[in-house]
Design an enzyme around this catalytic site. Structure first.
Site, PDB file in Angstrom:
ATOM      1  N   ARG A 161       0.826  -1.218   0.000  1.00 53.41           N
ATOM      2  CA  ARG A 161       0.000   0.000   0.000  1.00 53.41           C
ATOM      3  C   ARG A 161       0.858   1.266   0.000  1.00 53.41           C
ATOM      4  O   ARG A 161       0.525   2.261  -0.653  1.00 53.41           O
ATOM      5  CB  ARG A 161      -0.935  -0.025   1.215  1.00 53.41           C
ATOM      6  CG  ARG A 161      -1.945   1.104   1.217  1.00 53.41           C
ATOM      7  CD  ARG A 161      -2.982   0.903   2.308  1.00 53.41           C
ATOM      8  NE  ARG A 161      -3.957   1.975   2.318  1.00 53.41           N
ATOM      9  CZ  ARG A 161      -4.269   2.690   3.399  1.00 53.41           C
ATOM     10  NH1 ARG A 161      -3.692   2.413   4.562  1.00 53.41           N
ATOM     11  NH2 ARG A 161      -5.157   3.645   3.333  1.00 53.41           N
TER      12      ARG A 161
ATOM     13  N   HIS B 291       0.454   4.407  -2.518  1.00 47.76           N
ATOM     14  CA  HIS B 291       0.240   5.786  -2.068  1.00 47.76           C
ATOM     15  C   HIS B 291       1.413   6.686  -2.463  1.00 47.76           C
ATOM     16  O   HIS B 291       1.246   7.886  -2.622  1.00 47.76           O
ATOM     17  CB  HIS B 291      -0.013   5.832  -0.553  1.00 47.76           C
ATOM     18  CG  HIS B 291      -1.418   5.434  -0.189  1.00 47.76           C
ATOM     19  ND1 HIS B 291      -2.137   6.031   0.813  1.00 47.76           N
ATOM     20  CD2 HIS B 291      -2.239   4.492  -0.718  1.00 47.76           C
ATOM     21  CE1 HIS B 291      -3.345   5.475   0.892  1.00 47.76           C
ATOM     22  NE2 HIS B 291      -3.426   4.535  -0.018  1.00 47.76           N
TER      23      HIS B 291
ATOM     24  N   HIS C 201      -6.329  -5.807  -2.625  1.00 40.64           N
ATOM     25  CA  HIS C 201      -7.108  -5.955  -1.387  1.00 40.64           C
ATOM     26  C   HIS C 201      -7.299  -7.416  -1.008  1.00 40.64           C
ATOM     27  O   HIS C 201      -8.033  -7.721  -0.076  1.00 40.64           O
ATOM     28  CB  HIS C 201      -8.447  -5.206  -1.507  1.00 40.64           C
ATOM     29  CG  HIS C 201      -8.277  -3.711  -1.517  1.00 40.64           C
ATOM     30  ND1 HIS C 201      -9.275  -2.824  -1.811  1.00 40.64           N
ATOM     31  CD2 HIS C 201      -7.179  -2.935  -1.243  1.00 40.64           C
ATOM     32  CE1 HIS C 201      -8.830  -1.577  -1.723  1.00 40.64           C
ATOM     33  NE2 HIS C 201      -7.548  -1.618  -1.399  1.00 40.64           N
TER      34      HIS C 201
ATOM     35  N   GLY D 175       4.021  10.919  -8.329  1.00 42.05           N
ATOM     36  CA  GLY D 175       4.720   9.783  -8.926  1.00 42.05           C
ATOM     37  C   GLY D 175       5.522   8.996  -7.897  1.00 42.05           C
ATOM     38  O   GLY D 175       5.594   9.355  -6.719  1.00 42.05           O
TER      39      GLY D 175
ATOM     40  N   ASP E 206      -3.924 -14.050  -3.348  1.00 42.09           N
ATOM     41  CA  ASP E 206      -4.640 -15.036  -4.171  1.00 42.09           C
ATOM     42  C   ASP E 206      -5.851 -14.360  -4.822  1.00 42.09           C
ATOM     43  O   ASP E 206      -5.954 -13.131  -4.801  1.00 42.09           O
ATOM     44  CB  ASP E 206      -5.052 -16.254  -3.311  1.00 42.09           C
ATOM     45  CG  ASP E 206      -5.905 -15.849  -2.108  1.00 42.09           C
ATOM     46  OD1 ASP E 206      -6.477 -14.736  -2.125  1.00 42.09           O
ATOM     47  OD2 ASP E 206      -6.004 -16.641  -1.162  1.00 42.09           O
TER      48      ASP E 206
ATOM     49  N   ASN F 247      -3.484   8.985   4.703  1.00 40.57           N
ATOM     50  CA  ASN F 247      -2.232   8.248   4.948  1.00 40.57           C
ATOM     51  C   ASN F 247      -2.008   7.918   6.417  1.00 40.57           C
ATOM     52  O   ASN F 247      -1.004   7.296   6.760  1.00 40.57           O
ATOM     53  CB  ASN F 247      -1.041   9.063   4.414  1.00 40.57           C
ATOM     54  CG  ASN F 247      -0.928   8.951   2.903  1.00 40.57           C
ATOM     55  OD1 ASN F 247      -1.462   8.006   2.321  1.00 40.57           O
ATOM     56  ND2 ASN F 247      -0.250   9.895   2.283  1.00 40.57           N
TER      57      ASN F 247
HETATM   58  C1  HEM Z   1      -9.052   1.626  -6.199  1.00 40.40           C
HETATM   59  C2  HEM Z   1      -8.858   2.518  -5.296  1.00 40.40           C
HETATM   60  C3  HEM Z   1      -8.486   2.192  -3.885  1.00 40.40           C
HETATM   61  C4  HEM Z   1      -9.118   2.607  -2.760  1.00 40.40           C
HETATM   62  C5  HEM Z   1     -10.336   3.516  -2.695  1.00 40.40           C
HETATM   63  C6  HEM Z   1      -8.448   2.021  -1.634  1.00 40.40           C
HETATM   64  C7  HEM Z   1      -8.786   2.242  -0.313  1.00 40.40           C
HETATM   65  C8  HEM Z   1      -8.223   1.577   0.755  1.00 40.40           C
HETATM   66  C9  HEM Z   1      -8.619   1.734   2.131  1.00 40.40           C
HETATM   67  C10 HEM Z   1      -9.720   2.666   2.605  1.00 40.40           C
HETATM   68  C11 HEM Z   1      -7.881   0.896   2.883  1.00 40.40           C
HETATM   69  C12 HEM Z   1      -7.995   0.649   4.395  1.00 40.40           C
HETATM   70  C13 HEM Z   1      -7.192   1.599   5.228  1.00 40.40           C
HETATM   71  C14 HEM Z   1      -7.458   1.366   6.699  1.00 40.40           C
HETATM   72  O1  HEM Z   1      -8.607   1.509   7.106  1.00 40.40           O
HETATM   73  O2  HEM Z   1      -6.521   1.020   7.441  1.00 40.40           O
HETATM   74  C15 HEM Z   1      -6.999   0.196   1.997  1.00 40.40           C
HETATM   75  C16 HEM Z   1      -6.095  -0.762   2.382  1.00 40.40           C
HETATM   76  C17 HEM Z   1      -5.209  -1.360   1.524  1.00 40.40           C
HETATM   77  N1  HEM Z   1      -5.023  -1.058   0.203  1.00 40.40           N
HETATM   78 FE1  HEM Z   1      -6.260   0.045  -0.952  1.00 40.40          FE
HETATM   79  N2  HEM Z   1      -7.407   1.272  -2.093  1.00 40.40           N
HETATM   80  C18 HEM Z   1      -7.385   1.341  -3.454  1.00 40.40           C
HETATM   81  C19 HEM Z   1      -6.459   0.765  -4.291  1.00 40.40           C
HETATM   82  C20 HEM Z   1      -5.360   0.069  -3.876  1.00 40.40           C
HETATM   83  C21 HEM Z   1      -4.239  -0.303  -4.703  1.00 40.40           C
HETATM   84  C22 HEM Z   1      -4.080   0.100  -6.175  1.00 40.40           C
HETATM   85  C23 HEM Z   1      -3.369  -1.005  -3.924  1.00 40.40           C
HETATM   86  C24 HEM Z   1      -2.026  -1.589  -4.269  1.00 40.40           C
HETATM   87  C25 HEM Z   1      -1.631  -1.837  -5.482  1.00 40.40           C
HETATM   88  C26 HEM Z   1      -3.964  -1.084  -2.602  1.00 40.40           C
HETATM   89  C27 HEM Z   1      -3.452  -1.776  -1.538  1.00 40.40           C
HETATM   90  C28 HEM Z   1      -4.005  -1.823  -0.275  1.00 40.40           C
HETATM   91  C29 HEM Z   1      -3.533  -2.708   0.772  1.00 40.40           C
HETATM   92  C30 HEM Z   1      -2.462  -3.776   0.617  1.00 40.40           C
HETATM   93  C31 HEM Z   1      -4.277  -2.398   1.917  1.00 40.40           C
HETATM   94  C32 HEM Z   1      -4.135  -3.050   3.316  1.00 40.40           C
HETATM   95  C33 HEM Z   1      -3.156  -2.244   4.157  1.00 40.40           C
HETATM   96  C34 HEM Z   1      -2.932  -2.783   5.563  1.00 40.40           C
HETATM   97  O3  HEM Z   1      -3.206  -3.951   5.848  1.00 40.40           O
HETATM   98  O4  HEM Z   1      -2.440  -1.999   6.399  1.00 40.40           O
HETATM   99  N3  HEM Z   1      -5.148  -0.409  -2.603  1.00 40.40           N
HETATM  100  N4  HEM Z   1      -7.207   0.643   0.704  1.00 40.40           N
END
Ligand code: HEM
Length: 356
Positions: free
Chosen positions: A92, A96, A222, A102, A282, A124
């Protein structure tokens, strides 16, 4: 889930106590993506320039730091065997980073007296893993001083996080340089919000040179990780004047989520985004989404567009895992090219949290 939550906290504490270098910091804030809609005014297209891409290449450090990738791999193996749930936050972090100015490691910079940096922006505040990046960068600096950028270190770490979570491997092109500017306001404006629908998400991704297919493929990230209650609680309580809960969320699942997330202000609770396999890279995320059990509105939105819905349903069958792995490698490579600085631009930071 209790056990897993405890483990998550324990890992976080481990990270904060042992993996952080002097002067580095770790974050464990609670708010998730909640960027204002002004992002489009700010969206910059420094990024997908073909010139920049041409200057990144596989083996970039073959003469100057030939062991860079094996050092990162060794460190990542140590880090993830002590704290497997760190794979998700490291992936993540890369995302970000790339979506704001970039992939230039601007997300890693600390705020200063006169500047609130990206990492302190609302979306963030739930990022973590900063201490591990500092630790890996320190190993690289010891082997090859002033040579490898923080942006490249983070890119390799994100790839290795996927590999070590049993996902695909792909070669990464290197040669990124580190930026000197980091702005919380830009991060708040440019990161996609969890309530994003397809038109908004498509626009944001397009502003980074990424397609609708990249959106549905990269949302597959996700499959890893956890989310805090405030990132999805608005789907559970007082959703709209007509609905108490988001009608696009499976009602049984909503009930389960309400048991964990008692109110919109519950900041402590963590939910797995891919329940049952949140530490394994997966395709089960797509099975949850296809059953209307995606955690965020942005996940649910993938069922509202014919192209993204077809993709979700195809991968959800479990018959096309290798296709998803290949797609993910390609889309993450594309994301890793967004807005990169190369050549004489930027600098090679010595420490990732401060400019030289
Ligand atoms: C499509 C738009 C996206 C939105 C709106 C979004 C939104 C979010 C949100 C709200 C969280 C949870 C944060 C929290 O409550 O702690 C999250 C977690 C996460 N996102 Fe996304 N995300 C998006 C795309 C992506 C992309 C492109 C990636 C990586 C290539 C990604 C990887 C992750 C990962 C791995 C987590 C888990 C982080 C953790 O366990 O601490 N996300 N995302």
């Amino acid at each position: 889930m209790r056990l897993e939550e405890e483990e998550g906290r324990e890992e976080l504490m481990k990270e904060e106590s042992s993996l952080i270098l002097p002067g580095g910091r770790s974050k464990s804030g609670m708010r998730a993506c909640s960027g204002e809609m002004k992002w489009e005014e700010r969206a910059r297209d420094r990024g997908s320039s073909s010139l920049a891409r041409a200057q990144l290449h596989i083996g970039y450090y073959s003469k100057t730091c030939p062991n860079v990738e094996s050092i990162v791999r060794q460190e990542m193996e140590k880090i993830l065997s002590a704290a497997p749930s760190l794979a998700a936050p490291l992936l993540r972090l890369h995302f970000h980073d790339c979506f704001v100015r970039g992939c230039d490691a601007s997300v890693l910079l600390n705020s200063t007296k006169n500047n609130l940096a990206e990492r302190d922006a609302d979306p963030n505040k739930s990022l973590r893993g900063f201490g591990t990046v500092d630790r890996v960068k320190a190993r690289i600096e010891a082997a090859c001083p002033n040579t490898v950028s923080c942006a490249d270190v983070l890119t390799i770490m994100a790839r290795d996080a996927v590999v070590l979570a049993k996902g695909p491997f792909w070669p990464v092109a290197l040669g990124r340089r580190d930026g000197k500017v980091s702005s919380a306001a830009e991060a708040a404006n440019e990161l996609p919000p969890s309530f994003g629908d397809i038109p908004l998400l498509t626009k944001i991704f397009a502003s980074k040179g990424l397609s609708l297919k990249d959106l549905v493929v990269l949302s597959g990230a996700h499959t890893l990780g956890t989310a805090h209650c405030p990132s999805y609680a608005d789907r559970l309580y007082n959703f709209s004047s007509s609905y108490a809960a988001d009608p696009s969320l499976d009602s049984e699942y909503a009930e389960k989520l309400r048991m964990k997330c008692k109110s919109v202000d519950d900041k402590a609770m963590l939910s797995e985004m891919d329940p049952g396999s949140y530490k394994t890279f997966d395709t089960s995320y797509y099975r949850h989404v296809s059953k209307r059990r995606g955690l965020f509105q942005s996940d649910a939105a993938l069922l509202t567009d014919a192209t993204t819905r077809d993709y979700v349903q195809r991968i959800a069958t479990g018959k096309f895992d290798s296709e998803f792995f290949k797609d993910f490698s390609e889309s993450l490579t594309k994301m890793g090219n967004v807005g990169v600085l190369t050549g004489a631009q930027g600098e090679i930071r010595k420490k990732c949290y401060i400019i030289n």
